[in-house]
Design an enzyme around this catalytic site. Sequence first.
Site, PDB file in Angstrom:
ATOM      1  N   PHE A   1     -27.949  31.387  14.306  1.00 44.36           N
ATOM      2  CA  PHE A   1     -27.293  31.335  13.007  1.00 44.36           C
ATOM      3  C   PHE A   1     -26.593  32.663  12.766  1.00 44.36           C
ATOM      4  O   PHE A   1     -27.231  33.703  12.659  1.00 44.36           O
ATOM      5  CB  PHE A   1     -28.257  31.047  11.851  1.00 44.36           C
ATOM      6  CG  PHE A   1     -27.533  30.907  10.548  1.00 44.36           C
ATOM      7  CD1 PHE A   1     -26.916  29.710  10.210  1.00 44.36           C
ATOM      8  CD2 PHE A   1     -27.399  31.971   9.675  1.00 44.36           C
ATOM      9  CE1 PHE A   1     -26.196  29.583   9.023  1.00 44.36           C
ATOM     10  CE2 PHE A   1     -26.680  31.860   8.487  1.00 44.36           C
ATOM     11  CZ  PHE A   1     -26.085  30.654   8.161  1.00 44.36           C
TER      12      PHE A   1
ATOM     13  N   ASP B   1     -27.417  40.741  15.955  1.00 41.53           N
ATOM     14  CA  ASP B   1     -27.251  40.339  14.570  1.00 41.53           C
ATOM     15  C   ASP B   1     -28.590  40.584  13.866  1.00 41.53           C
ATOM     16  O   ASP B   1     -29.519  39.795  14.009  1.00 41.53           O
ATOM     17  CB  ASP B   1     -26.837  38.862  14.493  1.00 41.53           C
ATOM     18  CG  ASP B   1     -26.668  38.375  13.059  1.00 41.53           C
ATOM     19  OD1 ASP B   1     -27.132  39.078  12.138  1.00 41.53           O
ATOM     20  OD2 ASP B   1     -26.082  37.295  12.867  1.00 41.53           O
TER      21      ASP B   1
ATOM     22  N   LYS C   1     -27.354  41.176   4.052  1.00 40.61           N
ATOM     23  CA  LYS C   1     -28.513  40.783   3.236  1.00 40.61           C
ATOM     24  C   LYS C   1     -29.207  41.961   2.545  1.00 40.61           C
ATOM     25  O   LYS C   1     -28.716  42.422   1.531  1.00 40.61           O
ATOM     26  CB  LYS C   1     -29.465  39.938   4.080  1.00 40.61           C
ATOM     27  CG  LYS C   1     -28.822  38.594   4.418  1.00 40.61           C
ATOM     28  CD  LYS C   1     -29.783  37.515   4.845  1.00 40.61           C
ATOM     29  CE  LYS C   1     -29.070  36.167   4.857  1.00 40.61           C
ATOM     30  NZ  LYS C   1     -28.890  35.592   6.181  1.00 40.61           N
TER      31      LYS C   1
HETATM   32  C1  LIG Z   1     -27.615  35.020   6.638  1.00 37.89           C
HETATM   33  C2  LIG Z   1     -27.201  35.349   8.011  1.00 37.89           C
HETATM   34  C3  LIG Z   1     -25.845  35.476   8.356  1.00 37.89           C
HETATM   35  C4  LIG Z   1     -24.727  35.166   7.394  1.00 37.89           C
HETATM   36  O1  LIG Z   1     -24.739  35.960   6.259  1.00 37.89           O
HETATM   37  P1  LIG Z   1     -23.896  35.505   4.953  1.00 37.89           P
HETATM   38  O2  LIG Z   1     -24.037  36.676   4.030  1.00 37.89           O
HETATM   39  O3  LIG Z   1     -24.529  34.264   4.425  1.00 37.89           O
HETATM   40  O4  LIG Z   1     -22.495  35.277   5.391  1.00 37.89           O
HETATM   41  C5  LIG Z   1     -25.546  35.856   9.647  1.00 37.89           C
HETATM   42  N1  LIG Z   1     -26.509  36.092  10.555  1.00 37.89           N
HETATM   43  C6  LIG Z   1     -27.822  35.975  10.255  1.00 37.89           C
HETATM   44  C7  LIG Z   1     -28.842  36.266  11.299  1.00 37.89           C
HETATM   45  C8  LIG Z   1     -28.217  35.580   8.988  1.00 37.89           C
HETATM   46  O5  LIG Z   1     -29.507  35.415   8.697  1.00 37.89           O
END
Ligand SMILES: *Cc1c(COP(=O)(O)O)cnc(C)c1O
Length: 432
Positions: A170, A255, A284
Amino acid sequence: MALPKNIAGSVNNRTLASIREQGVEPLLAEMSHKECLETTLHFGTHNYHPIDVTIVEGHGPWVTDDRGNVYIDCVSCYSALAFGHAPELILDAMREQCKRVTLTGRAVYTRELALFLRVLCEFTGMDMACPMNTGSEAVETAIKIARRWAYGVKGLPQDRAEIIVAHENFHGRTTTVVGFSSEDNYRAGFGPFAPGFISVPFGDIDAVKAAITPNTAAVLMEPIQAEGGILMPPVGFMKELRTLCTQHNVLLVWDEIQTGFCRTGFRFAWQAEDAEPDLMCLGKALGGGVMPISAVVGKREIMEVLTPGSHGSTFGGNPLACAAAIATLVELDSGLYEPRCRKLGKLLNDRLHSLDHPVVHEIRGRGLLVGVEVVPGYDDETTSAFLRNGILTKETRHRTFRIAPPLNCDEDLIIAIATRVNKALDEVHCKQ
Ligand SMILES: *Cc1c(COP(=O)(O)O)cnc(C)c1O
């Protein structure tokens, strides 16, 4: 389609005019859960399926619904709420910032951006940072940087760069990013998708090795697949991936948008195996649970491929978000959070494991990022059983319920969570 009666009422009354007359408070105070739900579904697109609850207040780890029920928030907005709801230290920093300047755009310099970039590089041990707003934008930025680096520095033929990703990843919701998702629901109907991504099973070092070609620019992965269902790679994978990337002159991009900022008991999850990336995506929790702010950080020789005009964002690096992020980084730099998250994570794991519940298939995670996977057939009732017992949580993939309380919670809260989770699972089990 006819408007639901309560909504028709608001529209006929001219909501905007009544807000102008009375302020927004009376309208918010009078809105029932039913009206809130119907209004949201009528006027909003249906791209979410929320839990059946309207939250009206949040303080620390607690949230309150419109009927006065109080829950422990175990989603913490997918790790964004590092310090729980309405954290004073972030709000104070923002209040001070509001007295100075809140938005300028990148046509000028601001002291807040300068300081944010500096402390973010210090905190991450990286050389340069590119500020954005959302996680998806940080991932898009990392993809752009990796490709430019591949053509300009590594010397790949134009438009041939490949990026290796993992099944069940994700990385956000933009068209490029969902194009390399393995989740049909994220992709269906949104093509055509950008080429140049190769997906391999998560945690399979041989599969990554086999996927590397002379055109490979980067490997982009999460250290723990949080949205995928708190999926852990095999021990040693991160380190092996670092070695493999170095051998093949391929960038390693972690990520850390959900796993970063101490949640797993490490400042960043890759530190569990000392698998330092070339680029890292952050978001986040970076905004202290109040402001959206994200960034890519990385090594100077890679980050320098971005030149004036090649990339940007209207709100990226705005002074207000930078103020929130600086306060967050200062707080997390105290060194208190890593040991605390390890200790509380262990307590949470021990307590949950000791339940030995027939409904539980597996408990996974690291630090305060924990997933409770229930056995098939038990998922539908489970969310409402959790709610009845004062636990707000939602399942990720693989029928896994997330338990991710704020990083500044205490032992009592962890014990309360375990007790309530146990009671909820008992109820689910009895009903079957
Ligand atoms: C939440 C998330 C994203 C995307 O972040 P948004 O602020 O919703 O665009 C990307 N990578 C990971 C691992 C995430 O948990």
